[in-house]
Design a protein around this motif. Structure first.
Motif, mmCIF file in Angstrom:
data_model
loop_
_atom_site.group_PDB
_atom_site.id
_atom_site.type_symbol
_atom_site.label_atom_id
_atom_site.label_comp_id
_atom_site.label_asym_id
_atom_site.label_seq_id
_atom_site.Cartn_x
_atom_site.Cartn_y
_atom_site.Cartn_z
ATOM 1 N N ASP A 125 0.757 -1.260 0.130
ATOM 2 C CA ASP A 125 -0.004 0.067 -0.069
ATOM 3 C C ASP A 125 0.810 1.199 0.203
ATOM 4 O O ASP A 125 1.372 1.726 1.042
ATOM 5 N N VAL A 126 1.076 1.879 -1.232
ATOM 6 C CA VAL A 126 2.010 2.931 -1.413
ATOM 7 C C VAL A 126 1.299 4.166 -1.789
ATOM 8 O O VAL A 126 0.413 4.147 -2.461
ATOM 9 N N ARG A 127 1.630 5.235 -0.800
ATOM 10 C CA ARG A 127 1.006 6.577 -0.925
ATOM 11 C C ARG A 127 2.004 7.633 -1.124
ATOM 12 O O ARG A 127 3.010 7.596 -0.496
ATOM 13 N N THR A 128 1.511 8.818 -1.961
ATOM 14 C CA THR A 128 2.403 9.842 -1.969
ATOM 15 C C THR A 128 2.169 10.742 -0.808
ATOM 16 O O THR A 128 1.064 10.942 -0.469
ATOM 17 N N ASP A 129 3.218 11.630 -0.592
ATOM 18 C CA ASP A 129 3.354 12.561 0.390
ATOM 19 C C ASP A 129 3.980 13.590 -0.393
ATOM 20 O O ASP A 129 5.151 13.935 -0.533
ATOM 21 N N ALA A 130 3.059 14.505 -0.996
ATOM 22 C CA ALA A 130 3.418 15.787 -1.764
ATOM 23 C C ALA A 130 4.408 16.703 -1.113
ATOM 24 O O ALA A 130 5.279 17.177 -1.786
ATOM 25 N N ALA A 131 4.111 17.022 0.220
ATOM 26 C CA ALA A 131 4.797 18.187 0.819
ATOM 27 C C ALA A 131 6.111 17.716 0.944
ATOM 28 O O ALA A 131 7.066 18.461 1.110
ATOM 29 N N SER A 132 6.575 16.464 1.224
ATOM 30 C CA SER A 132 7.939 16.087 1.147
ATOM 31 C C SER A 132 8.488 15.435 0.189
ATOM 32 O O SER A 132 9.425 14.671 0.275
ATOM 33 N N LEU A 133 7.858 15.214 -1.104
ATOM 34 C CA LEU A 133 8.053 14.433 -2.012
ATOM 35 C C LEU A 133 8.433 13.007 -1.602
ATOM 36 O O LEU A 133 9.618 12.498 -1.938
ATOM 37 N N CYS A 193 -6.600 8.274 0.163
ATOM 38 C CA CYS A 193 -6.257 8.492 -1.129
ATOM 39 C C CYS A 193 -7.465 9.415 -1.738
ATOM 40 O O CYS A 193 -8.555 9.324 -1.959
ATOM 41 N N ASP A 194 -6.768 10.478 -2.601
ATOM 42 C CA ASP A 194 -7.452 11.385 -3.355
ATOM 43 C C ASP A 194 -7.663 10.394 -4.927
ATOM 44 O O ASP A 194 -8.634 10.599 -5.449
ATOM 45 N N VAL A 195 -6.750 9.803 -5.427
ATOM 46 C CA VAL A 195 -6.556 9.019 -6.398
ATOM 47 C C VAL A 195 -6.084 7.543 -6.389
ATOM 48 O O VAL A 195 -4.897 7.309 -5.676
ATOM 49 N N ARG A 196 -6.945 6.612 -6.615
ATOM 50 C CA ARG A 196 -6.284 5.233 -6.571
ATOM 51 C C ARG A 196 -6.105 4.782 -7.912
ATOM 52 O O ARG A 196 -6.750 4.750 -8.987
ATOM 53 N N HIS A 197 -4.943 4.135 -7.957
ATOM 54 C CA HIS A 197 -4.381 3.745 -9.322
ATOM 55 C C HIS A 197 -4.195 2.249 -9.036
ATOM 56 O O HIS A 197 -4.032 1.441 -8.058
ATOM 57 N N ASP A 198 -4.578 1.441 -10.333
ATOM 58 C CA ASP A 198 -4.438 0.059 -10.090
ATOM 59 C C ASP A 198 -3.219 -0.457 -10.699
ATOM 60 O O ASP A 198 -3.116 -1.705 -10.965
ATOM 61 N N HIS A 267 4.129 19.164 -8.767
ATOM 62 C CA HIS A 267 2.829 20.149 -8.833
ATOM 63 C C HIS A 267 1.761 19.407 -8.342
ATOM 64 O O HIS A 267 0.835 20.409 -8.051
ATOM 65 N N ASP A 268 1.495 18.227 -8.540
ATOM 66 C CA ASP A 268 0.257 17.533 -8.053
ATOM 67 C C ASP A 268 0.376 17.491 -6.527
ATOM 68 O O ASP A 268 0.978 16.574 -5.975
ATOM 69 N N LYS A 269 -0.495 17.835 -5.865
ATOM 70 C CA LYS A 269 -0.484 17.954 -4.557
ATOM 71 C C LYS A 269 -1.679 17.028 -3.753
ATOM 72 O O LYS A 269 -1.701 16.885 -2.658
ATOM 73 N N ARG A 270 -2.202 16.231 -4.611
ATOM 74 C CA ARG A 270 -2.936 15.205 -4.032
ATOM 75 C C ARG A 270 -2.401 14.067 -3.667
ATOM 76 O O ARG A 270 -1.084 13.845 -3.971
ATOM 77 N N THR A 271 -3.139 12.752 -2.861
ATOM 78 C CA THR A 271 -2.379 11.954 -2.433
ATOM 79 C C THR A 271 -2.688 10.590 -3.454
ATOM 80 O O THR A 271 -3.868 10.445 -3.545
ATOM 81 N N HIS A 272 -1.765 10.246 -4.184
ATOM 82 C CA HIS A 272 -1.944 9.204 -4.742
ATOM 83 C C HIS A 272 -1.704 7.926 -4.397
ATOM 84 O O HIS A 272 -0.763 7.578 -3.539
ATOM 85 N N CYS A 273 -2.473 6.648 -4.629
ATOM 86 C CA CYS A 273 -2.133 5.477 -3.924
ATOM 87 C C CYS A 273 -2.003 4.467 -5.105
ATOM 88 O O CYS A 273 -2.635 4.440 -5.990
ATOM 89 N N PHE A 274 -0.949 3.767 -4.858
ATOM 90 C CA PHE A 274 -0.579 2.827 -5.648
ATOM 91 C C PHE A 274 -0.287 1.294 -5.046
ATOM 92 O O PHE A 274 0.036 1.175 -3.808
ATOM 93 N N PRO A 275 -0.462 0.185 -5.724
ATOM 94 C CA PRO A 275 -0.107 -1.050 -5.153
ATOM 95 C C PRO A 275 1.480 -1.506 -5.212
ATOM 96 O O PRO A 275 1.738 -2.538 -4.888
ATOM 97 N N GLY A 276 2.124 -0.494 -5.721
ATOM 98 C CA GLY A 276 3.518 -0.706 -5.684
ATOM 99 C C GLY A 276 4.476 0.534 -6.179
ATOM 100 O O GLY A 276 3.483 1.436 -7.162
#
Length: 503
Positions: A125-133, A193-198, A267-276
């Protein structure tokens, strides 16, 4: 949040691709487009430094759920064995002998052993944190909704600069650093998650030297293809230093690597979620693909096929016979330095030998799809050493020839850039080393000067600056038509023995 990308998106027409910058409503975000500008920057010194180095890469391999991709057709017994592995997991990294192969379905693993590149993998379960890259790995959920007690990941934070020249310290200082770490359970609420990717993410950069065609392929797209081609476009490109020029210039290659919108990671400040996620790319050498290092035995010919598909090459299949015609020779016409001063006479000579000649302009702002069409139609590609010869990748494998003209003082460097790649494409390589009397340097230096008399000794004595300033940046060539004609006749004879390359 509004994108801070350059305002270069007006009147783009067919030259644009889509990118998510997170500024719009909904999962898709705002689409920012890019284009090909009327210029291209060539960093010839940087290209030659790359060609002069010796590389020794090694590789790794974590796992992710099998539903990331459909079935693959094995190209060898080894590939078949890989495909026959357990269906509950599939190797995400396509390199053999990977030290991260045992990381399982949840974890972080980095390989920093390669001279050129660091690559890290995250499974779970991988998620982005835009503030800290950052990319955060959250523990899998137990049936009761709490974090699984069996999932443990080392708390050490990994940092990666995803570019394939990690030895070049002054350059890497300008490549953004991406952080990877295990998340604490109490961080979940702040990273919904703001955006979930498969599909997993591939983090790469459009920065570095990628404004130069050679480096765009050698440092960027070929390593990216090596890293994710086995995922069959089921991957999301998360790009650092995204810019409209890069997006517009290489839109076909971006689309060829991924079925998904590009994420503008800065530039994308949303939280993106990935399976890897994969952060960084593999590197096999200068314009190189080593089949023994890939689980499906990929070759540089396979990368050419990727390019052909990206640029919609619909010419006659190789097995289909075509009527014989005069072989076609493409001659690159340079501007500035390393110009063929008697280019018109060289073109007439090639025609008298029996070639149909196409003059190919360098840095003319044409889309790469049209460049691909022009070069792939050639039986022989001719040019003075420079970044445009990277387009040997557009030539037809097993048929075409590359004739590289090496100015005085740079034969070794020229050969190091393109000879091996030509061989990997199963094509013929020929190099014409210009003599002192063919160099414009005879108008600048006396005949007994070491610069003309012994370029190797001059380079040993005065160092790289001499090569860059004088041999690469300060000379043109005027070819000896008698000697060069002998070379052309050999290549013409070879071309007549092979099926025609073009339509």
């Amino acid at each position: 949040m509004a994108s801070k990308l350059p305002d270069a998106t007006k009147g783009l027409g067919a030259g644009a691709i889509d990118v998510e910058d997170g500024s719009g409503a909904g999962a898709g975000g705002k689409k920012v487009t890019g284009r090909w500008p009327g210029f291209v920057h060539f960093f010839f010194v940087l290209t030659v430094v790359t060609c002069a180095l010796v590389y020794a890469p090694r590789f790794l391999s974590p796992t992710v759920p099998v539903d990331f991709l459909g079935p693959r057709q094995p190209s060898s017994g080894r590939a078949a064995a890989v495909q026959g592995r357990s269906l509950d997991a599939l190797v995400l990294d396509n390199q053999v002998n990977s030290p991260c192969a045992s990381m399982g379905g949840h974890g972080i693993c980095c390989d920093r052993s390669d001279f050129n590149t660091d690559v890290c993998f995250m499974a779970g379960d991988v998620r982005t944190d835009a503030a800290s890259l950052s990319f955060l790995l959250f523990a899998p959920q137990a049936p009761n909704g709490t974090a699984s007690a069996n999932a443990t990941v080392a708390e050490k934070e990994e940092r990666v600069q995803p570019y394939t020249r990690k030895w070049e310290k002054h350059l890497m200082a300008n490549i953004q650093e991406v952080r990877l770490r295990a998340a604490r359970p109490d961080e979940a609420d702040a990273h919904r998650c703001d955006v979930r990717h498969d599909a997993p993410a591939l983090v790469m950069t459009a920065g570095g030297y990628t404004g130069n065609l050679f480096h765009a392929f050698n440092d960027g797209f070929l390593p990216a293809w090596l890293t994710v081609q086995h995922l069959r476009r089921r991957v999301v490109l998360a790009v650092l230093a995204y810019n409209p020029w890069w997006a517009g210039t290489f839109r076909e290659l971006v689309s060829g690597l991924s079925d998904h919108h590009v994420i503008d990671l800065l530039h994308d400040k949303r939280t993106h979620c990935f399976p890897g996620a994969i952060v960084g790319t593999r590197f096999h050498g200068i314009l190189a693909v080593e089949p023994a290092r890939t689980r499906d035995n990929r070759t540089l010919v396979d990368f050419h096929d990727f390019l052909a598909g990206a640029y919609k090459d619909e010419s006659t299949p190789e097995h289909q016979e075509k009527p014989r015609r005069r072989p076609r020779l493409g001659l690159y016409s340079r501007k500035g330095t390393r110009v063929i001063e008697n280019e018109a006479a060289v073109a007439r000579l090639a025609e008298s030998v029996g070639f149909d000649v196409s003059i190919l302009e360098t840095a003319n702002g044409a889309p790469l799809s049209s460049e691909y069409a022009a070069v792939s139609a050639c039986d022989v590609l001719v040019g003075v050493h420079g970044a445009d010869l990277t387009k040997l990748l557009f030539l037809r494998p097993r048929r075409a020839s590359l004739l590289q003209i090496a100015p005085l003082g740079v034969p070794h460097v020229a050969r190091g850039c393109y000879e091996k790649a030509t061989a990997m494409m199963e094509m013929h390589y020929e190099q014409y080393d210009a003599a002192a009397n063919e160099s414009s340097l005879v108008r600048k230096y006396p005949a007994d000067d070491v610069v003309l008399r012994d370029p190797e000794a001059a380079t040993r004595e005065r160092g790289w600056d001499l090569t860059a300033r004088v041999y690469l940046g300060g000379q043109n060539v005027s070819l000896d038509l008698g000697r060069f004609g002998d070379t052309l006749r050999r290549l013409h004879s070879r071309a007549l023995r092979l099926p025609a390359a073009g339509p």
